[in-house]
Write a protein that holds these residues in place. Structure first.
Motif, mmCIF file in Angstrom:
data_model
loop_
_atom_site.group_PDB
_atom_site.id
_atom_site.type_symbol
_atom_site.label_atom_id
_atom_site.label_comp_id
_atom_site.label_asym_id
_atom_site.label_seq_id
_atom_site.Cartn_x
_atom_site.Cartn_y
_atom_site.Cartn_z
ATOM 1 N N VAL A 46 0.839 -1.210 0.000
ATOM 2 C CA VAL A 46 0.000 0.000 0.000
ATOM 3 C C VAL A 46 0.872 1.258 0.000
ATOM 4 C CG1 VAL A 46 -1.621 1.371 1.386
ATOM 5 C CG2 VAL A 46 -2.045 -1.069 1.050
ATOM 6 N N GLU A 50 0.993 3.926 -3.111
ATOM 7 C CA GLU A 50 0.671 5.353 -2.951
ATOM 8 C C GLU A 50 1.833 6.219 -3.462
ATOM 9 O OE1 GLU A 50 -2.055 6.689 -2.320
ATOM 10 O OE2 GLU A 50 -3.179 5.769 -0.673
ATOM 11 N N ILE A 53 1.804 6.150 -7.253
ATOM 12 C CA ILE A 53 0.708 6.980 -7.760
ATOM 13 C C ILE A 53 1.071 8.464 -7.635
ATOM 14 C CG2 ILE A 53 -1.692 7.707 -7.318
ATOM 15 C CD1 ILE A 53 -1.641 5.033 -8.678
ATOM 16 N N GLY A 106 -10.166 8.540 -8.899
ATOM 17 C CA GLY A 106 -10.244 7.925 -7.571
ATOM 18 C C GLY A 106 -9.076 8.276 -6.671
ATOM 19 N N PHE A 107 -8.228 9.205 -7.144
ATOM 20 C CA PHE A 107 -7.083 9.613 -6.333
ATOM 21 C C PHE A 107 -7.202 11.103 -5.996
ATOM 22 C CE2 PHE A 107 -5.775 5.763 -8.393
ATOM 23 C CZ PHE A 107 -5.291 5.063 -7.314
ATOM 24 N N ALA A 109 -7.310 12.265 -2.938
ATOM 25 C CA ALA A 109 -8.139 12.447 -1.745
ATOM 26 C C ALA A 109 -7.302 12.971 -0.579
ATOM 27 C CB ALA A 109 -8.792 11.121 -1.364
ATOM 28 N N MET A 111 -4.742 11.431 0.812
ATOM 29 C CA MET A 111 -4.408 10.334 1.729
ATOM 30 C C MET A 111 -3.086 9.666 1.364
ATOM 31 S SD MET A 111 -6.774 10.217 3.987
ATOM 32 C CE MET A 111 -6.579 8.598 4.738
ATOM 33 N N GLY A 112 -2.494 10.073 0.249
ATOM 34 C CA GLY A 112 -1.299 9.389 -0.247
ATOM 35 C C GLY A 112 -0.137 9.428 0.730
ATOM 36 N N ASN A 115 -0.939 7.942 4.174
ATOM 37 C CA ASN A 115 -0.960 6.476 4.114
ATOM 38 C C ASN A 115 0.456 5.910 4.094
ATOM 39 O OD1 ASN A 115 -3.671 5.994 4.191
ATOM 40 N ND2 ASN A 115 -3.918 5.581 2.007
ATOM 41 N N ARG A 118 1.806 6.189 7.547
ATOM 42 C CA ARG A 118 1.072 5.287 8.438
ATOM 43 C C ARG A 118 1.592 3.845 8.325
ATOM 44 N NH1 ARG A 118 -4.813 5.617 6.933
ATOM 45 N NH2 ARG A 118 -4.833 7.364 8.354
ATOM 46 N N PHE A 119 1.913 3.446 7.108
ATOM 47 C CA PHE A 119 2.291 2.044 6.899
ATOM 48 C C PHE A 119 3.806 1.810 6.918
ATOM 49 C CE2 PHE A 119 -2.008 1.962 4.718
ATOM 50 C CZ PHE A 119 -2.623 1.259 5.751
#
Lengths: 143, 118
Positions: A46, A50, A53, A106-107, A109, A111-112, A115, A118-119
Protein backbone atom coordinates in the motif's frame (compact mmCIF):
# COMPACT_ATOMS: atom_id res chain seq x y z
CA UNK A 1 24.22 -4.50 9.12
CA UNK A 2 21.99 -7.19 7.71
CA UNK A 3 22.85 -8.84 4.43
CA UNK A 4 21.13 -7.60 1.31
CA UNK A 5 19.24 -10.37 -0.46
CA UNK A 6 17.28 -8.53 -3.17
CA UNK A 7 17.89 -5.22 -4.96
CA UNK A 8 15.31 -3.90 -7.41
CA UNK A 9 14.96 -0.72 -9.45
CA UNK A 10 11.90 0.47 -11.34
CA UNK A 11 11.17 3.36 -13.68
CA UNK A 12 7.78 4.85 -12.84
CA UNK A 13 6.28 6.46 -15.93
CA UNK A 14 4.58 9.82 -15.40
CA UNK A 15 0.90 10.35 -16.23
CA UNK A 16 0.47 6.70 -17.18
CA UNK A 17 -2.41 5.32 -15.16
CA UNK A 18 -2.41 1.98 -16.92
CA UNK A 19 1.05 0.97 -15.70
CA UNK A 20 0.82 2.84 -12.37
CA UNK A 21 1.06 0.34 -9.55
CA UNK A 22 2.93 -2.33 -11.47
CA UNK A 23 6.17 -1.86 -9.48
CA UNK A 24 4.45 -2.26 -6.12
CA UNK A 25 2.57 -5.29 -7.42
CA UNK A 26 5.89 -6.84 -8.46
CA UNK A 27 7.46 -6.15 -5.06
CA UNK A 28 4.41 -7.65 -3.40
CA UNK A 29 4.86 -10.84 -5.44
CA UNK A 30 8.52 -11.12 -4.46
CA UNK A 31 7.75 -10.60 -0.75
CA UNK A 32 5.12 -13.33 -1.00
CA UNK A 33 7.71 -15.70 -2.47
CA UNK A 34 10.06 -14.85 0.39
CA UNK A 35 7.35 -15.91 2.83
CA UNK A 36 6.92 -12.52 4.52
CA UNK A 37 3.85 -12.14 6.75
CA UNK A 38 0.82 -11.17 4.58
CA UNK A 39 -0.16 -8.26 6.83
CA UNK A 40 3.34 -6.81 6.56
CA UNK A 41 3.28 -7.32 2.78
CA UNK A 42 0.00 -5.40 2.62
CA UNK A 43 1.47 -2.43 4.52
CA UNK A 44 4.50 -2.35 2.24
CA UNK A 45 2.46 -2.75 -0.95
CA UNK A 46 0.00 0.00 0.00
CA UNK A 47 2.75 2.46 0.97
CA UNK A 48 4.73 1.81 -2.20
CA UNK A 49 1.62 1.95 -4.37
CA UNK A 50 0.67 5.35 -2.95
CA UNK A 51 4.22 6.52 -3.63
CA UNK A 52 4.05 5.29 -7.21
CA UNK A 53 0.71 6.98 -7.76
CA UNK A 54 2.09 10.23 -6.31
CA UNK A 55 5.00 10.15 -8.75
CA UNK A 56 2.64 9.41 -11.65
CA UNK A 57 0.23 12.22 -10.71
CA UNK A 58 2.49 14.98 -9.41
CA UNK A 59 6.05 14.45 -10.57
CA UNK A 60 5.90 13.21 -14.16
CA UNK A 61 7.26 9.88 -12.99
CA UNK A 62 10.42 8.89 -11.15
CA UNK A 63 12.45 5.99 -9.91
CA UNK A 64 11.75 3.42 -7.21
CA UNK A 65 14.68 1.64 -5.59
CA UNK A 66 13.90 -1.31 -3.36
CA UNK A 67 16.26 -3.24 -1.11
CA UNK A 68 14.99 -6.27 0.71
CA UNK A 69 17.09 -7.36 3.69
CA UNK A 70 16.63 -10.28 6.05
CA UNK A 71 14.83 -8.17 8.63
CA UNK A 72 13.40 -5.21 6.69
CA UNK A 73 12.64 -3.59 3.37
CA UNK A 74 13.87 -0.16 2.30
CA UNK A 75 12.06 1.74 -0.45
CA UNK A 76 13.46 4.93 -1.95
CA UNK A 77 11.27 6.95 -4.31
CA UNK A 78 13.07 9.64 -6.27
CA UNK A 79 11.51 12.15 -8.62
CA UNK A 80 12.64 15.33 -10.31
CA UNK A 81 9.20 16.92 -10.33
CA UNK A 82 8.01 20.27 -9.01
CA UNK A 83 8.73 19.45 -5.38
CA UNK A 84 6.48 20.09 -2.39
CA UNK A 85 6.16 23.68 -1.19
CA UNK A 86 4.73 22.99 2.26
CA UNK A 87 5.63 19.48 3.43
CA UNK A 88 3.74 19.83 6.73
CA UNK A 89 0.56 20.72 4.87
CA UNK A 90 1.07 17.96 2.31
CA UNK A 91 1.32 15.42 5.14
CA UNK A 92 -2.16 16.36 6.45
CA UNK A 93 -4.95 13.88 5.71
CA UNK A 94 -7.34 15.33 3.17
CA UNK A 95 -4.99 17.97 1.75
CA UNK A 96 -4.38 17.58 -1.96
CA UNK A 97 -3.27 19.64 -4.93
CA UNK A 98 -4.49 17.05 -7.45
CA UNK A 99 -6.61 18.23 -10.35
CA UNK A 100 -10.27 17.41 -10.93
CA UNK A 101 -9.30 14.88 -13.62
CA UNK A 102 -7.06 13.04 -11.15
CA UNK A 103 -9.86 13.02 -8.57
CA UNK A 104 -12.12 11.47 -11.17
CA UNK A 105 -9.66 8.56 -11.28
CA UNK A 106 -10.24 7.92 -7.57
CA UNK A 107 -7.08 9.61 -6.33
CA UNK A 108 -6.23 13.03 -4.98
CA UNK A 109 -8.14 12.45 -1.74
CA UNK A 110 -5.17 13.75 0.22
CA UNK A 111 -4.41 10.33 1.73
CA UNK A 112 -1.30 9.39 -0.25
CA UNK A 113 1.51 10.74 1.94
CA UNK A 114 -0.38 10.08 5.21
CA UNK A 115 -0.96 6.48 4.11
CA UNK A 116 2.73 6.08 3.24
CA UNK A 117 3.74 7.34 6.67
CA UNK A 118 1.07 5.29 8.44
CA UNK A 119 2.29 2.04 6.90
CA UNK A 120 6.03 2.71 7.33
CA UNK A 121 8.14 2.01 10.39
CA UNK A 122 10.47 4.78 9.27
CA UNK A 123 9.50 7.57 6.89
CA UNK A 124 11.69 10.42 5.61
CA UNK A 125 10.72 13.04 3.04
CA UNK A 126 13.04 15.57 1.47
CA UNK A 127 11.74 17.99 -1.08
CA UNK A 128 12.99 21.08 -2.86
CA UNK A 129 10.70 23.23 -4.97
CA UNK A 130 11.69 23.03 -8.63
CA UNK A 131 14.08 20.13 -8.03
CA UNK A 132 12.03 17.19 -6.82
CA UNK A 133 11.23 14.93 -3.93
CA UNK A 134 12.92 11.93 -2.34
CA UNK A 135 11.05 9.67 0.03
CA UNK A 136 12.67 6.92 2.08
CA UNK A 137 10.48 4.34 3.75
CA UNK A 138 11.46 1.27 5.67
CA UNK A 139 9.33 -1.46 7.15
CA UNK A 140 10.56 -4.13 9.55
CA UNK A 141 9.75 -7.80 9.14
CA UNK A 142 8.57 -9.26 12.44
CA UNK A 143 10.71 -12.16 13.72
CA UNK B 1 -21.83 -16.34 -0.76
CA UNK B 2 -20.34 -17.34 -4.10
CA UNK B 3 -19.43 -14.55 -6.54
CA UNK B 4 -21.84 -16.05 -9.08
CA UNK B 5 -24.67 -15.66 -6.51
CA UNK B 6 -23.61 -12.08 -5.78
CA UNK B 7 -23.99 -11.44 -9.51
CA UNK B 8 -27.51 -12.93 -9.50
CA UNK B 9 -28.55 -10.89 -6.46
CA UNK B 10 -27.40 -7.63 -8.05
CA UNK B 11 -28.66 -8.56 -11.50
CA UNK B 12 -25.04 -8.09 -12.57
CA UNK B 13 -23.09 -9.34 -15.51
CA UNK B 14 -19.75 -11.10 -14.97
CA UNK B 15 -17.56 -9.41 -17.59
CA UNK B 16 -14.13 -10.69 -16.52
CA UNK B 17 -12.45 -13.22 -14.26
CA UNK B 18 -15.02 -15.88 -15.01
CA UNK B 19 -12.71 -18.53 -13.53
CA UNK B 20 -13.11 -16.96 -10.09
CA UNK B 21 -16.92 -16.92 -10.02
CA UNK B 22 -17.29 -19.99 -7.76
CA UNK B 23 -15.16 -18.40 -5.04
CA UNK B 24 -16.85 -17.67 -1.69
CA UNK B 25 -16.78 -14.05 -0.50
CA UNK B 26 -17.74 -12.73 2.93
CA UNK B 27 -16.58 -9.12 3.37
CA UNK B 28 -17.14 -6.03 1.28
CA UNK B 29 -15.65 -2.54 1.01
CA UNK B 30 -17.38 0.18 -1.01
CA UNK B 31 -15.77 3.44 -2.09
CA UNK B 32 -14.93 5.61 -5.07
CA UNK B 33 -11.74 6.83 -3.40
CA UNK B 34 -8.90 4.40 -3.89
CA UNK B 35 -6.72 6.01 -1.21
CA UNK B 36 -9.52 5.42 1.29
CA UNK B 37 -9.69 1.79 0.20
CA UNK B 38 -5.93 1.51 0.69
CA UNK B 39 -6.08 3.22 4.08
CA UNK B 40 -9.11 1.55 5.59
CA UNK B 41 -9.76 -1.81 3.90
CA UNK B 42 -8.63 -4.73 6.07
CA UNK B 43 -9.58 -8.21 4.94
CA UNK B 44 -12.45 -7.56 2.54
CA UNK B 45 -12.62 -9.72 -0.55
CA UNK B 46 -14.99 -7.60 -2.66
CA UNK B 47 -14.63 -3.96 -3.75
CA UNK B 48 -17.72 -2.03 -4.86
CA UNK B 49 -17.07 1.21 -6.74
CA UNK B 50 -18.45 3.63 -9.26
CA UNK B 51 -14.94 4.09 -10.54
CA UNK B 52 -14.12 2.49 -13.86
CA UNK B 53 -10.38 2.47 -14.48
CA UNK B 54 -7.47 0.01 -14.12
CA UNK B 55 -6.51 1.48 -10.74
CA UNK B 56 -9.62 -0.12 -9.31
CA UNK B 57 -8.22 -3.52 -10.28
CA UNK B 58 -4.69 -2.65 -9.12
CA UNK B 59 -6.07 -1.57 -5.75
CA UNK B 60 -8.17 -4.74 -5.41
CA UNK B 61 -5.20 -6.91 -6.44
CA UNK B 62 -2.89 -5.19 -4.01
CA UNK B 63 -5.32 -6.01 -1.19
CA UNK B 64 -5.81 -9.63 -2.35
CA UNK B 65 -9.49 -9.10 -3.17
CA UNK B 66 -11.32 -11.58 -5.43
CA UNK B 67 -14.04 -9.44 -6.97
CA UNK B 68 -14.82 -5.89 -8.08
CA UNK B 69 -18.34 -4.65 -8.69
CA UNK B 70 -18.93 -1.61 -10.89
CA UNK B 71 -22.18 0.11 -9.93
CA UNK B 72 -24.37 2.80 -11.53
CA UNK B 73 -24.15 1.09 -14.91
CA UNK B 74 -20.44 1.84 -15.37
CA UNK B 75 -18.96 -0.24 -18.15
CA UNK B 76 -15.70 -2.13 -17.64
CA UNK B 77 -13.00 -0.85 -20.01
CA UNK B 78 -10.81 -3.25 -21.99
CA UNK B 79 -7.94 -2.40 -19.59
CA UNK B 80 -10.07 -3.45 -16.64
CA UNK B 81 -11.18 -6.69 -18.27
CA UNK B 82 -7.69 -7.80 -19.31
CA UNK B 83 -6.17 -6.88 -15.93
CA UNK B 84 -8.95 -8.74 -14.08
CA UNK B 85 -8.42 -11.84 -16.21
CA UNK B 86 -4.67 -11.63 -15.58
CA UNK B 87 -5.06 -11.21 -11.82
CA UNK B 88 -7.90 -13.72 -11.43
CA UNK B 89 -10.32 -11.11 -10.15
CA UNK B 90 -14.00 -11.35 -11.09
CA UNK B 91 -15.47 -8.14 -12.50
CA UNK B 92 -19.22 -7.59 -12.16
CA UNK B 93 -21.22 -4.72 -13.61
CA UNK B 94 -24.66 -3.71 -12.35
CA UNK B 95 -27.06 -0.88 -13.05
CA UNK B 96 -27.83 -0.59 -9.33
CA UNK B 97 -26.48 2.36 -7.36
CA UNK B 98 -23.85 1.81 -4.69
CA UNK B 99 -26.29 2.24 -1.80
CA UNK B 100 -28.76 -0.28 -3.18
CA UNK B 101 -26.06 -2.80 -4.08
CA UNK B 102 -24.56 -2.52 -0.58
CA UNK B 103 -28.00 -2.80 1.03
CA UNK B 104 -28.90 -5.98 -0.83
CA UNK B 105 -25.56 -7.61 0.06
CA UNK B 106 -25.75 -6.51 3.70
CA UNK B 107 -29.17 -8.17 3.97
CA UNK B 108 -27.51 -11.41 2.89
CA UNK B 109 -25.02 -11.14 5.77
CA UNK B 110 -22.05 -9.97 3.75
CA UNK B 111 -20.22 -7.88 6.29
CA UNK B 112 -17.82 -4.90 6.24
CA UNK B 113 -14.84 -6.89 7.50
CA UNK B 114 -14.05 -9.93 9.59
CA UNK B 115 -12.58 -7.89 12.43
CA UNK B 116 -15.87 -6.05 12.90
CA UNK B 117 -17.85 -9.27 13.11
CA UNK B 118 -15.96 -10.38 16.22
Amino acid sequence: MSSNSVHLEFDVVGNNFVSAGSASNEVKGILKQLGIDPLVIRKIAVAMYEGEINMVIHAGGGRAIVDIFEDKIEIVLIDTGEGIEDVELAMKEGYSTASESIRNLGFGAGMGLPNMKRFSDKFELESEVGKGTTIKMSMLFPE
Amino acid sequence: MKIVDVAKLLNAEIVAGDATKEKEVTCIFASDLMSDVLAFARDEDVLISGLSNPQLVRTAALLDMHCIILVRGKAATDDIISLCDKKGIACLTTKLGMYEACGLLFQKNLIPNKAKSK
